[in-house]
Design a protein around this motif. Structure first.
Motif, PDB file in Angstrom:
ATOM      1  N   TYR A  24       0.838  -1.201   0.000  1.00  0.00           N
ATOM      2  CA  TYR A  24       0.000   0.000   0.000  1.00  0.00           C
ATOM      3  C   TYR A  24       0.869   1.246   0.000  1.00  0.00           C
ATOM      4  CZ  TYR A  24      -3.073   3.655   1.726  1.00  0.00           C
ATOM      5  OH  TYR A  24      -3.746   4.830   1.878  1.00  0.00           O
ATOM      6  N   MET A  25       1.867   1.273   0.875  1.00  0.00           N
ATOM      7  CA  MET A  25       2.739   2.450   0.966  1.00  0.00           C
ATOM      8  C   MET A  25       3.472   2.677  -0.351  1.00  0.00           C
ATOM      9  SD  MET A  25       4.329   2.386   4.794  1.00  0.00           S
ATOM     10  CE  MET A  25       5.493   1.159   4.344  1.00  0.00           C
ATOM     11  N   LYS A  26       3.959   1.617  -0.951  1.00  0.00           N
ATOM     12  CA  LYS A  26       4.698   1.723  -2.209  1.00  0.00           C
ATOM     13  C   LYS A  26       3.810   2.270  -3.330  1.00  0.00           C
ATOM     14  CE  LYS A  26       6.605  -1.427  -5.551  1.00  0.00           C
ATOM     15  NZ  LYS A  26       6.968  -2.807  -5.799  1.00  0.00           N
ATOM     16  N   ASN A  27       2.575   1.800  -3.407  1.00  0.00           N
ATOM     17  CA  ASN A  27       1.670   2.187  -4.489  1.00  0.00           C
ATOM     18  C   ASN A  27       1.024   3.553  -4.291  1.00  0.00           C
ATOM     19  OD1 ASN A  27       2.154  -0.229  -5.830  1.00  0.00           O
ATOM     20  ND2 ASN A  27       0.515  -1.269  -4.747  1.00  0.00           N
ATOM     21  N   GLU A  28       0.999   4.040  -3.064  1.00  0.00           N
ATOM     22  CA  GLU A  28       0.304   5.290  -2.779  1.00  0.00           C
ATOM     23  C   GLU A  28       1.243   6.472  -2.524  1.00  0.00           C
ATOM     24  OE1 GLU A  28      -2.961   5.673  -3.095  1.00  0.00           O
ATOM     25  OE2 GLU A  28      -3.086   3.564  -3.656  1.00  0.00           O
ATOM     26  N   GLY A  29       2.529   6.306  -2.790  1.00  0.00           N
ATOM     27  CA  GLY A  29       3.467   7.404  -2.622  1.00  0.00           C
ATOM     28  C   GLY A  29       3.696   7.807  -1.176  1.00  0.00           C
ATOM     29  N   PHE A  30       3.611   6.856  -0.278  1.00  0.00           N
ATOM     30  CA  PHE A  30       3.796   7.111   1.141  1.00  0.00           C
ATOM     31  C   PHE A  30       5.231   7.546   1.404  1.00  0.00           C
ATOM     32  CE2 PHE A  30       3.752   5.986   5.672  1.00  0.00           C
ATOM     33  CZ  PHE A  30       2.476   6.409   6.018  1.00  0.00           C
ATOM     34  N   PRO A  31       5.464   8.389   2.408  1.00  0.00           N
ATOM     35  CA  PRO A  31       6.840   8.812   2.716  1.00  0.00           C
ATOM     36  C   PRO A  31       7.744   7.612   2.997  1.00  0.00           C
ATOM     37  CG  PRO A  31       5.261  10.094   3.989  1.00  0.00           C
ATOM     38  CD  PRO A  31       4.491   9.013   3.302  1.00  0.00           C
TER      39      PRO A  31
END
Length: 69
Positions: A24-31
């Motif tokens: 999720y973090m990788k796909n959503e541009g998470f810091p």
């Protein structure tokens, strides 16, 4: 600067395991995390800014890409 553990972020976003959470973090541009030893931490300010930007996108009106002729 306050750092947030991965387990705290998973609880906040209601994830039960690491792999779906990291996807999720990788796909959503998470810091990106900060590595301290073998553990990952996130800067609270960056996480809050990311959440606020997502909320602003959801609150903004949908713009039409078709111009009226």
């Amino acid at each position: 600067m306050k750092l947030i553990k991965a387990s705290d972020l998973m609880a906040r976003f209601d994830y039960k395991s690491m792999n779906p959470f990291y996807n999720y973090m990788k796909n959503e541009g998470f810091p990106l995390p900060i590595k301290v030893g073998r553990r990952n931490f996130w800067k609270q300010e960056e996480v809050e800014a990311w959440i606020n930007s997502r909320e602003q996108r959801l609150d903004s009106p949908i713009r039409s890409t078709n111009a009226a002729s």
